[in-house]
Design an enzyme around this catalytic site. Structure first.
Site, PDB file in Angstrom:
ATOM      1  CG  ASP A  73      -1.857  -1.147   1.277  1.00  0.00           C
ATOM      2  OD1 ASP A  73      -2.178  -1.669   0.205  1.00  0.00           O
ATOM      3  OD2 ASP A  73      -2.281  -1.523   2.394  1.00  0.00           O
TER       4      ASP A  73
HETATM    5  N1  URA Z   1      -1.175  -6.065   3.666  1.00  0.00           N
HETATM    6  C1  URA Z   1      -1.714  -4.820   3.706  1.00  0.00           C
HETATM    7  O1  URA Z   1      -2.759  -4.609   4.277  1.00  0.00           O
HETATM    8  N2  URA Z   1      -1.040  -3.843   3.095  1.00  0.00           N
HETATM    9  C2  URA Z   1       0.149  -4.012   2.484  1.00  0.00           C
HETATM   10  O2  URA Z   1       0.716  -3.062   1.961  1.00  0.00           O
HETATM   11  C3  URA Z   1       0.682  -5.313   2.460  1.00  0.00           C
HETATM   12  C4  URA Z   1       0.006  -6.322   3.063  1.00  0.00           C
END
Ligand code: URA
Length: 236
Positions: free
Chosen positions: A102
């Site tokens: 993310d």
């Molecule tokens: N899980 C998440 O919620 N976000 C990420 O960036 C990676 C794994």
């Protein structure tokens, strides 16, 4: 292999750019100046540009310490992407991130132009672990660890068994073998906890290189490539 292709795989530029470099002189193959882009370069040849040895990379694997604020994408009309952190010769190499982090997630991101490697790293079938450290709004407990181990119903899918390690304070470490959208955040949300920050420590046998500050990257060493490809059941 033709010299112009070889030079693009050394990261000197596009085919058109390397042809200009060849035409302007300065490229030598085994100490002999070469001016023709179609010249064959044999295995093990020493190729130099203005006397500097060039490093031939048939494929590229990169470890990046992804900083917050960058999209895991190859291009975006408005936002900065992780590719913006790489030099132009690597931006031209058709690299893909192996799995998405993310925008606010930090830590180890692997980028490569080997499609088979990307596929193996992200496909749950190949069971490559991803290890995250998370800061939560309140501490996790043993019942959370049990729920993670059983698999959580997240509405549209049930997560595969995951390992939750409870760390001091409101920190936790999670090991998953899949990477659905917002997966780790949603797993904690299903347990009534909010992830305040998330950081990826490792992918399979590869840990985030400690020397990389946020935003920095480096090539995998040959040994790291061998270890990762081996874990993915692939050959060099
Ligand atoms: N899980 C998440 O919620 N976000 C990420 O960036 C990676 C794994």
């Amino acid at each position: 292999m033709r010299l112009d292709k070889y030079l693009t795989l050394c990261g000197l530029g596009s085919r058109r750019e390397v042809r200009k470099i060849i035409a302007s002189g300065g490229i030598e193959v085994d100490s002999i100046p070469v001016l023709k882009p179609e010249t064959e370069v044999h295995n093990g040849a020493r190729v130099t540009w203005d006397g500097e040895n060039l490093v031939y990379r048939p494929y590229v694997v990169i470890a990046m310490n992804k900083p917050a604020g960058y999209l895991t994408a190859t291009r975006d009309a408005h936002a900065k992407t992780v590719l913006d952190l790489l030099p132009p010769e690597l931006q031209r190499r058709d690299l893909s991130p192996a799995g998405r982090l993310d925008k606010d997630t930090t830590g180890l991101l692997i980028l490569t132009d080997r499609g088979d490697l990307v596929h193996r790293l992200i496909s749950p079938r190949h069971e490559i672990s991803k290890v995250y450290s998370a800061e939560l709004d309140r501490p996790a407990d043993g019942s959370d660890a049990e729920a993670f181990a059983k698999g959580l119903d997240l509405g549209d899918f049930t997560s595969l068994p995951a390992v939750l390690e409870i760390l001091p304070g409101s920190e936790a470490r999670v090991t998953v073998h899949e990477g659905k959208y917002h997966q780790v955040k949603r797993m904690f949300e299903a347990r009534g906890k909010t992830v305040l920050s998330l950081h990826r420590e490792a992918v399979g046998p590869i840990h985030l290189p400690p020397e990389l500050s946020p935003g920095e990257w480096r090539y995998f060493t040959e040994e790291e490539c061998r270890i990762l490809l081996d874990a993915c059941g692939l050959k060099i």
